[in-house]
Design an enzyme around this catalytic site. Structure first.
Site, PDB file in Angstrom:
ATOM      1  N   ASP A 173       1.069  -1.295   0.402  1.00 54.41           N
ATOM      2  CA  ASP A 173      -0.026   0.078  -0.799  1.00 54.41           C
ATOM      3  C   ASP A 173       0.760   1.452  -0.133  1.00 54.41           C
ATOM      4  OD1 ASP A 173       0.668  -1.106   2.274  1.00 54.41           O
ATOM      5  OD2 ASP A 173      -0.566   0.073   3.332  1.00 54.41           O
ATOM      6  N   GLU A 228      -0.470  -2.186   4.905  1.00 54.03           N
ATOM      7  CA  GLU A 228      -0.028  -1.771   6.441  1.00 54.03           C
ATOM      8  C   GLU A 228      -0.144  -0.730   7.154  1.00 54.03           C
ATOM      9  OE1 GLU A 228       3.233  -1.460   9.223  1.00 54.03           O
ATOM     10  OE2 GLU A 228       2.749  -0.590   7.012  1.00 54.03           O
TER      11      GLU A 228
END
Ligand SMILES: [Zn+2]
Ligand SMILES: [Zn+2]
Length: 412
Positions: free
Chosen positions: A81, A148
Site C-alpha cells: 500500500d 500495512e
C-alpha cells in the site's frame, strides 16, 4: 543440508532492466491502504506468468505459491500500500495519483513508505526462484499484503483464511526500505519494532463568545493542557531505561478567533517495546486525560482506540542464521546489527497466526553522500522520500532471495 547461499543471485541485465521498469510503473501508480486493486492485479499477472499459483486474500492481498518438490516451506511477505502524501521528489516517474480516504476525502497518493521497492524486490526474487528451479527444492509462499499503513492488512489476510488455503511456512521473512545507505542491510534480534497504539480524544466543553470565557468550558485550553501533560508521563512515570514515545500529531478545534468551540479533537500515538511498559503508560495517559477534563469541570472526554500494532519480534535463532547467510552474500560490513526501532509493523500477525518464527530486516535506499551529508535526510512518509533505484533494488532482491534460499532444500 541447505543450499549454499555464498552464490550471489543471478540477476542478469535483462531482469534488472525489467525490475527497473516495474518499479517505476508501481511508483507512478500508488494506491491507498486496502484499495490496492490495480497493484494486486499487476502482481497476480506477474506471479501467474512466472508459474506461481495465486489467490486473492484479505481484500486486495495476493498469495503466490510455487511448489518445487519435497522440502521446506518458506514464506516471504511484501506490503503493497501507499500513503496520502503529495509527492515532491521531482522524479520523472513521480506520482500524480489521487485517492479517496475512508472518510470520503480526496487526497494525493504516493509510495512515500517505499512499499513499491518491496513489491519489486519480491517479484525479483520470485523470478529468480522460478527460473532456477534446479537450484532448490521445497515450496515458496509469497504474501503480498495490503493495508500495512493502517494496521489492517495482515489481520485481514489471516481472518480471510490465509493459513487454511496456503501451505504453512516454517519461517516467514519480510523487509523494509529505509533512509540508510543503499547497499546496506540492518538486522535486529529479538524485539525489533515497537507496539503502537493510536487514540482519538474528543474533549467536550461548552461553546460561547470569546469575550465571555467564564460562561463557557473552553475545550481548547483543556486539550492544550492534556497535550502538554501527556508528555510528562514519559519523563516522570516511565523508567528511563525503557524506550517509549508519545506523539500528538493532529489537533483540531474551533473555526473563528472569537467563538469558543464546544469540542476539541486530537490524536495520540503511543509506542513501546515492553508489554508491561505499554500497559502502565496507557493507564497513565488515560488517567491524565480524565483528570484534566475533571479539573476544568468538563464532561469525561471520549477516547476512541483507532488501531494497535503488535510488537515485532525477530526470532533470535532464525535471525542469527539469516544474518550469517546475508553476510556471506553481501559482505560482513554491509550487514549491520542494530537496536530496535520505534516504528511499527503488522508483519508479526502473519507468522504469529500459525506460531512460526518471523524475521524482518531493513535495507538502505539512499546514497551514502545523502545519508552522511549535513542536510536532514528525507525519511519514509516524507514527500521527498526518493530511494535511488540502484543498488537499492538489487540489494532488496538479493536479501529476499538469500533469505529464502538459506531455508529451502538443495537443488535437484
Ligand atoms: Zn512501510
Ligand atoms: Zn509507512
Amino acid at each position: 543440508m541447505t543450499t549454499d547461499t555464498a552464490d550471489v543471485p543471478p540477476i542478469g541485465p535483462q531482469l534488472q532492466a525489467d525490475l527497473h521498469t516495474l518499479y517505476k510503473q508501481l511508483h507512478a501508480a500508488p494506491e491507498l491502504s486496502m484499495q490496492e486493486q490495480a497493484t494486486a492485479a499487476l502482481i497476480t499477472q506477474r506471479m501467474g506468468a512466472l508459474g506461481y499459483d495465486t489467490f486473492g486474500c484479505g481484500g486486495t492481498g495476493v498469495v503466490a505459491t510455487l511448489e518445487n518438490g519435497a522440502g521446506p516451506v518458506v514464506g516471504f511477505r511484501a506490503d503493497i500500500d501507499a500513503l496520502p502524501v503529495a509527492e515532491d521528489t521531482g522524479l520523472d516517474y513521480a506520482s500524480s495519483a489521487r485517492g479517496t480516504l475512508p472518510d470520503g476525502s480526496d487526497v494525493p497518493v504516493m509510495h512515500a513508505c517505499g512499499h513499491d521497492t518491496h513489491i519489486t524486490s519480491a517479484i525479483g526474487a520470485a523470478t529468480l526462484l522460478a527460473e532456477q528451479r534446479h537450484t532448490w527444492s521445497g515450496t515458496v509462499v509469497f504474501l503480498f499484503q495490503p493495508g500495512e499503513e493502517t494496521a489492517e492488512g495482515a489481520a485481514a489476510m489471516v481472518a480471510d483464511g490465509l493459513w487454511d488455503k496456503a501451505p504453512h511456512p516454517e519461517v516467514v521473512f519480510g523487509q523494509h526500505v529505509w533512509p540508510g545507505r543503499a547497499g546496506q542491510v540492518e538486522v535486529t534480534s529479538g524485539p525489533a519494532m515497537a507496539m503502537a497504539d493510536s487514540w482519538r480524544v474528543t474533549v467536550q466543553g461548552r461553546g460561547g463568545h470569546g469575550s465571555q470565557p467564564h460562561n463557557t468550558i473552553d475545550p481548547v485550553l483543556i486539550a492544550a493542557h492534556m497535550v502538554v501533560r501527556l508528555q510528562s508521563v514519559i519523563s516522570r512515570e516511565v523508567p528511563a531505561q525503557q524506550p517509549a514515545v508519545v506523539t500528538v500529531a493532529s489537533f483540531h478545534a474551533g473555526l473563528k478567533e472569537n467563538i469558543i468551540p464546544s469540542e476539541a479533537v486530537f490524536t495520540v500515538n503511543v509506542r513501546t517495546l515492553d508489554p508491561r511498559v505499554r500497559e502502565r503508560l496507557l493507564g497513565a495517559l488515560r488517567r491524565v486525560l480524565l483528570a484534566e477534563a475533571q479539573a476544568s469541570g468538563a464532561p469525561e472526554p471520549t477516547i476512541e482506540e483507532l488501531y494497535t500494532f503488535p510488537l515485532m519480534h525477530n526470532d533470535p535463532a532464525a535471525t542469527t542464521a539469516l544474518t550469517a547467510a546475508l553476510r556471506e552474500v553481501l559482505g560482513q560490513d554491509d550487514v549491520l546489527e542494530v537496536p530496535a526501532r520505534m516504528g511499527s509493523e503488522d508483519f508479526g500477525h502473519l507468522p504469529g497466526a500459525i506460531g512460526v518464527p518471523g524475521v524482518y530486516w531493513f535495507f538502505g535506499g539512499l546514497p551514502a553522500e545523502v545519508v552522511d551529508g549535513d542536510d536532514p535526510v528525507p525519511s519514509n512518509h516524507s514527500p521527498h522520500f526518493a530511494p535511488v533505484i540502484e543498488p537499492t533494488l538489487t540489494v532488496g532482491v538479493t536479501a529476499a532471495w538469500t533469505a529464502l534460499m538459506s531455508r529451502l532444500g538443495t537443488g535437484r
